[in-house]
Design a protein around this motif. Structure first.
Motif, PDB file in Angstrom:
ATOM      1  N   GLU A   1     -14.838  -9.857   5.870  1.00 31.80           N
ATOM      2  CA  GLU A   1     -14.749  -8.533   5.105  1.00 31.80           C
ATOM      3  C   GLU A   1     -14.744  -7.413   5.688  1.00 31.80           C
ATOM      4  N   GLU A   2     -15.783  -7.337   6.419  1.00 30.34           N
ATOM      5  CA  GLU A   2     -16.048  -5.881   7.164  1.00 30.34           C
ATOM      6  C   GLU A   2     -15.091  -5.594   8.153  1.00 30.34           C
ATOM      7  N   GLN A   3     -14.387  -6.643   8.749  1.00 29.25           N
ATOM      8  CA  GLN A   3     -13.240  -6.259   9.709  1.00 29.25           C
ATOM      9  C   GLN A   3     -12.033  -6.024   8.832  1.00 29.25           C
ATOM     10  N   ARG A   4     -11.752  -6.769   7.749  1.00 29.89           N
ATOM     11  CA  ARG A   4     -10.650  -6.580   6.803  1.00 29.89           C
ATOM     12  C   ARG A   4     -10.514  -5.031   6.404  1.00 29.89           C
ATOM     13  N   LEU A   5     -12.071  -4.582   5.881  1.00 30.88           N
ATOM     14  CA  LEU A   5     -12.114  -3.424   5.459  1.00 30.88           C
ATOM     15  C   LEU A   5     -11.856  -2.258   6.587  1.00 30.88           C
ATOM     16  N   GLN A   6     -12.164  -2.577   7.771  1.00 33.66           N
ATOM     17  CA  GLN A   6     -12.095  -1.516   8.649  1.00 33.66           C
ATOM     18  C   GLN A   6     -10.543  -1.481   9.088  1.00 33.66           C
ATOM     19  N   MET A   7      -9.580  -2.399   8.953  1.00 31.46           N
ATOM     20  CA  MET A   7      -8.059  -2.451   9.294  1.00 31.46           C
ATOM     21  C   MET A   7      -7.788  -1.609   7.946  1.00 31.46           C
ATOM     22  N   ILE A   8      -7.792  -1.948   6.867  1.00 28.63           N
ATOM     23  CA  ILE A   8      -7.452  -1.163   5.890  1.00 28.63           C
ATOM     24  C   ILE A   8      -7.526   0.287   5.510  1.00 28.63           C
ATOM     25  N   ALA A   9      -8.781   0.592   5.877  1.00 26.30           N
ATOM     26  CA  ALA A   9      -9.255   2.176   5.977  1.00 26.30           C
ATOM     27  C   ALA A   9      -8.392   2.912   7.148  1.00 26.30           C
ATOM     28  N   ALA A  10      -7.796   2.134   8.027  1.00 22.44           N
ATOM     29  CA  ALA A  10      -7.239   2.746   9.073  1.00 22.44           C
ATOM     30  C   ALA A  10      -5.706   2.959   8.813  1.00 22.44           C
ATOM     31  N   LEU A  11      -5.151   2.390   7.935  1.00 21.91           N
ATOM     32  CA  LEU A  11      -3.911   2.610   7.545  1.00 21.91           C
ATOM     33  C   LEU A  11      -3.476   4.052   6.828  1.00 21.91           C
ATOM     34  N   LYS A  12      -2.552   4.583   7.083  1.00 25.78           N
ATOM     35  CA  LYS A  12      -2.009   5.737   6.836  1.00 25.78           C
ATOM     36  C   LYS A  12      -1.965   6.055   5.384  1.00 25.78           C
ATOM     37  N   PRO A  13      -1.411   5.076   4.510  1.00 27.02           N
ATOM     38  CA  PRO A  13      -1.362   5.353   3.104  1.00 27.02           C
ATOM     39  C   PRO A  13      -2.789   5.593   2.273  1.00 27.02           C
TER      40      PRO A  13
ATOM     41  N   LEU B   1       0.856  -1.080  -0.039  1.00 21.62           N
ATOM     42  CA  LEU B   1       0.140   0.052  -0.051  1.00 21.62           C
ATOM     43  C   LEU B   1       1.040   1.183  -0.006  1.00 21.62           C
ATOM     44  N   GLU B   2       1.956   1.217   0.746  1.00 22.82           N
ATOM     45  CA  GLU B   2       3.006   2.344   0.668  1.00 22.82           C
ATOM     46  C   GLU B   2       3.298   2.718  -0.489  1.00 22.82           C
ATOM     47  N   GLU B   3       3.836   1.591  -1.345  1.00 28.70           N
ATOM     48  CA  GLU B   3       4.593   1.687  -2.714  1.00 28.70           C
ATOM     49  C   GLU B   3       3.477   2.219  -3.708  1.00 28.70           C
ATOM     50  N   SER B   4       1.992   1.490  -3.386  1.00 29.69           N
ATOM     51  CA  SER B   4       1.068   1.964  -4.413  1.00 29.69           C
ATOM     52  C   SER B   4       0.910   3.435  -4.233  1.00 29.69           C
ATOM     53  N   ARG B   5       0.814   3.870  -2.934  1.00 31.47           N
ATOM     54  CA  ARG B   5       0.551   5.546  -2.778  1.00 31.47           C
ATOM     55  C   ARG B   5       1.386   6.368  -3.092  1.00 31.47           C
ATOM     56  N   LYS B   6       2.635   5.913  -3.575  1.00 29.90           N
ATOM     57  CA  LYS B   6       3.743   6.802  -4.066  1.00 29.90           C
ATOM     58  C   LYS B   6       3.656   7.018  -5.435  1.00 29.90           C
TER      59      LYS B   6
END
Length: 142
Positions: free
Chosen positions: A51-63, A21-26
């Motif tokens: 899936e809802e929990q995976r979505l919640q975790m991804i949404a919380a990531l900085k990039p 995700l960091e590399e994608s964001r760049k």
């Protein structure tokens, strides 16, 4: 604004996911992440984390600027709605860059497809984490 889309299952988050995700964001100004629905994961074992929990975790990531679940029937629908300049693939995602680019063009999408190289770490995949848990935390006799 240059939008980038990253996709994946993101079961049991680990440093490899964060690297992807960091590399994608760049590569752009805004990162949209599409999290695979439980029912759409067919190329590997079903996710452990819902899936809802995976979505919640991804949404919380900085990039990550925006996160959403994929469409249950049409994987291209969220991509059409986002209209990205770039779609990234992880090093172990089963898509062919060329075939994906062709399928996108057939839907009127001109996004560049970029494969992000792998992250090298002892625990850089969900399956490695599961294997380690099973080896180090045996299930007791009942």
């Amino acid at each position: 604004m240059k939008r980038v889309v990253a996709t994946g299952t993101f079961d049991i988050l680990h440093p490899g996911h964060l690297y992807y995700l960091e590399e994608s964001r760049k590569l752009g100004d805004e990162l949209h992440v599409i999290v695979a629905r439980d029912g759409n994961v067919r190329h590997k074992p079903k996710p452990i984390v819902p899936e809802e929990q995976r979505l919640q975790m991804i949404a919380a990531l900085k990039p990550v600027d925006h996160a959403r679940l994929g469409d249950p029937h049409d994987m291209f629908l969220p991509i059409e709605e986002i209209d990205p300049a770039i779609i990234t693939l992880g090093f172990n995602q089963h898509f062919s860059e060329e075939k994906l680019a062709e399928a996108l063009r057939a839907r009127g999408l001109n996004a560049e497809v970029v494969r992000i190289p792998g992250y090298r770490n002892a625990l850089a995949s969900s399956s490695q984490i599961v294997d380690r848990i099973l080896k180090t935390r045996p299930i007791p006799d009942r």
